[in-house]
Scaffold this motif. Sequence first.
Motif: not given
Length: 256
Positions: A46-51, A86-87, A104-106, A161-162
């Motif tokens: 969710e907070k990974n800027p590269y996925v 999943a976006e 919120g969620l991406k 998830i990890t």
Amino acid sequence: MPILSSMRERYHYLFYPALLVMITAVLFFRVGTFDFLAIDDAMHTEKNPYVAPFTATNLKRFWTEPYENAFTPLTYTLWMVQAYFAELPPEAGAARKQLLFPEGLKFNPGAFHIANLLTHAAAAVAAYFLLQTLFHQPLVAFLGAVLFAVHPLQVESVSWITGFRDVLAGFLGFLTLLFYFFHCQKRSPLLYGIATLLFLASTLAKSSSLSIIPMALAIGIIVFKRPWRLALTEVAAWIVLIIPLFHIFSTLNNSV
């Protein structure tokens, strides 16, 4: 009779794997409703800027640099694929505010959890075929694969998830051993090459996949009674192949 033998074979190769998938799905289906867990899930997805978005630049980032002190580019590549599907639309994402994500969620976390479940089910099926190949006892192989699938130790990997890197490495590890068995059986360079590629993929999913090596040695030496020098040479080649990977990781990690 040949016809009855063929029917039994199809039964073993279709019924038991299908039943195994059903048992795994029934046991873990609720993970599809889970949110991101507080420990690490958001950091990796969710907070990974590269996925996301799925671009060549972001893909290159995972294959040329460690992320969060880990060099597992295959895992991150598949997380990028999952993130693509999943976006959430902006409005839907904004409506899913949580304590950890007040903005919120991406992404829909359920998509990542379902990917874990499907990969774990695939790993259980691979375990069944490996056990069936080793022992030639379909029921024994099925019971062993069920034990693997439902064991309490699997709960964390499937529901977190990890833990995708664990179920992915497990799936690829079972396939590695299965194809190595076929190679020992048929002395096929092609099958050995496939086993080698699967082993490399497993280590790119999680570095602890090195534990596959003693298992492959056991198959070669104990099951097939191969000369220990020959078996050791084949798996030593795998070690030689992954040394550059760990050297690259060490170099990249020191440069960060």
